[in-house]
Design an enzyme around this catalytic site. Structure first.
Site, short mmCIF file in Angstrom:
data_model
loop_
_atom_site.label_atom_id
_atom_site.label_comp_id
_atom_site.label_asym_id
_atom_site.label_seq_id
_atom_site.Cartn_x
_atom_site.Cartn_y
_atom_site.Cartn_z
N SER A 75 0.83 -1.21 0.00
CA SER A 75 0.00 0.00 0.00
C SER A 75 0.86 1.25 0.00
O SER A 75 1.99 1.26 0.48
CB SER A 75 -0.91 0.02 1.23
OG SER A 75 -1.67 -1.16 1.31
N GLN A 76 0.26 2.31 -0.52
CA GLN A 76 0.88 3.64 -0.54
C GLN A 76 1.18 4.08 0.91
O GLN A 76 0.35 3.85 1.80
CB GLN A 76 -0.21 4.52 -1.14
CG GLN A 76 0.12 5.89 -1.53
CD GLN A 76 -1.18 6.64 -1.83
OE1 GLN A 76 -2.27 6.06 -1.88
NE2 GLN A 76 -1.05 7.92 -2.01
#
Ligand code: SAH
Length: 225
Positions: A75-76
């Site tokens: 994930s970012q």
């Protein structure tokens, strides 16, 4: 925090995986609205580049999701920060369940914030890699399991907090059932292109559900791979 190995030249301040690069990432997170100093400090210290393939390591501190193999993504950083912050905002949980270990990065962030993390991943190879990273970083407070995470981890329930890092069509009833009465659950819900991050926690008259904004996650799938 376990100090980074002094054999790792990147940890000494040079290059795209250095402390300075990580400091810049955290400054960006603060600018983007992440306020919790505990989350910012853990992400300032934790080497995200060790959670992705070496070929992509130079991009580890960009605010972007990156491929980790098997069609999955890490994930970012902003999303990891936001979900961690949302999970501990009202009360620091002691025992947390994560569904979707993936690279192990979100799990490692949580392991630095709470007493014990349980994590479930359906793709065995990803789990193997994540476990290797946990060992390398000396993260001893993580238990992991290869299984369909939609079923939670009943033997260890209830959990003070549950975080789901893949999007289902709705909140999984089994997971809600494994949440302590005053616990907090954070999960993305909805089909691709229309996902929203939801938080469920104890309100005055039972559980309340809050919408934390639009997100984009890989799907929560059934079975194991
Ligand atoms: N938290 C991860 C995000 C990985 S992407 C990180 O920080 O890197 C989401 C992960 O959820 C993928 O690895 C995918 O295989 C896993 N996943 C999807 N459905 C699942 C399920 N039912 N049970 C367990 N893991 C699942």
């Amino acid at each position: 925090m376990t100090p980074l190995s002094s054999r790792d030249p990147a940890s000494r301040g040079l290059g795209m995986t250095s402390q300075r690069t990580r400091d810049r990432m955290v400054a960006g997170l603060a600018e983007a609205g992440i306020r919790d100093p505990r989350v910012l400090e853990v992400m300032r210290q934790l080497p995200r580049h060790l959670f992705i393939d070496e070929a992509l390591a130079s991009r580890a501190y960009e605010n972007t999701a990156l491929p980790i193999g098997q069609g999955q993504t890490i994930s970012q950083p902003y999303i990891v920060a936001r979900m961690s912050e949302a999970l501990i905002e009202h009360k620091l949980p002691r025992r947390v369940l994560e569904i979707g270990t993936g690279s192990g990065y979100q799990c490692a962030v949580l392991a630095r914030l709470v007493e014990q993390v349980y994590t479930v991943e359906r793709i065995e190879e990803l789990l193997r890699n994540a476990r290797r990273r946990f060992r390398k970083l000396g993260l001893g407070n993580i238990r992991s399991r290869h299984d369909d995470g939609r079923l939670g981890w009943p033997e260890e329930a209830p959990f003070d907090a549950i975080i789901v890092t893949a999007a289902g069509a709705a909140l999984e009833p089994e997971l809600l059932a494994q949440l302590a009465p005053d616990g907090c659950l954070v999960a993305p819900v909805g089909p691709a292109g229309q996902q929203e991050l939801l938080r469920v926690r104890a309100g005055e008259d039972g559980r309340i559900s809050e919408r934390l904004g639009a997100v984009s996650f890989v799907p929560l799938l059934g079975g194991t791979g």
